[in-house]
Write an enzyme that holds these catalytic residues in place. Structure first.
Site, PDB file in Angstrom:
ATOM      1  N   CYS A  46      21.544 -13.300  36.292  1.00  0.00           N
ATOM      2  CA  CYS A  46      20.367 -12.484  36.614  1.00  0.00           C
ATOM      3  C   CYS A  46      19.413 -13.270  37.509  1.00  0.00           C
ATOM      4  CB  CYS A  46      19.664 -12.035  35.337  1.00  0.00           C
ATOM      5  SG  CYS A  46      20.690 -10.942  34.324  1.00  0.00           S
ATOM      6  N   THR A  47      19.272 -14.546  37.241  1.00  0.00           N
ATOM      7  CA  THR A  47      18.400 -15.392  38.059  1.00  0.00           C
ATOM      8  C   THR A  47      18.951 -15.515  39.476  1.00  0.00           C
ATOM      9  OG1 THR A  47      17.641 -16.603  36.111  1.00  0.00           O
ATOM     10  CG2 THR A  47      17.364 -17.686  38.244  1.00  0.00           C
TER      11      THR A  47
END
Length: 151
Positions: A46-47
């Site tokens: 997600c990062t």
């Protein structure tokens, strides 16, 4: 996996961002919008995905797109995630999953042999008239901007 396809009308939605501001589809009428759904703030993939969009924000903006990130994280978690990485776009804290369910991205997933319900990483590219230009279900975190821009 979402039931929505390219050419469908985007679902109407309303959600609260990390600072308590409300965002809805109507706010973006006449503008292009990218709504990306991710499972959890501050997790590795997600990062990478969110940073790819942030690093290429000027390219997306030049192409006329506004960006909204959405997960079921709390406002506090979203605020911390946004601040930590300096994201130039809002993150919706969809704790009640109303936006997630409107876009039909919640459902069974498998991770390390375990079956559970969660957010399917999906991105919706919405045109100025609220119609889906693209629905990206096979998101490649490191190449996400190119997937959106088709380059």
């Amino acid at each position: 996996m979402t039931r929505f396809r390219k050419g469908d009308k985007a679902p109407d939605f309303s959600g609260i961002d990390q600072d308590g501001a409300t965002h809805s589809l109507a706010d973006y009428k006449g503008k292009k919008l990218v709504v990306f759904f991710y499972p959890k703030a501050n997790t590795p993939t997600c990062t990478v995905e969110a940073c790819n969009l942030s690093d290429n924000y000027s390219r997306l903006e030049s192409a006329g797109y506004s960006i909204l990130g959405v997960s079921a994280d709390t406002q506090k978690a979203q605020a911390g995630f946004r601040k930590k990485f300096g994201f130039p776009y809002p993150l919706i804290a969809d704790v009640d999953k109303s936006v997630i369910q409107a876009f039909d991205v919640w459902g069974p997933k498998k991770f390390m042999g375990r079956l559970f319900d969660g957010i399917h990483r999906t991105t919706f590219v919405i045109d100025e008239n609220g119609v889906l230009e693209d629905v990206i279900t096979d998101v490649k975190a490191k190449e996400h901007t190119n997937q959106i821009l088709g380059s």
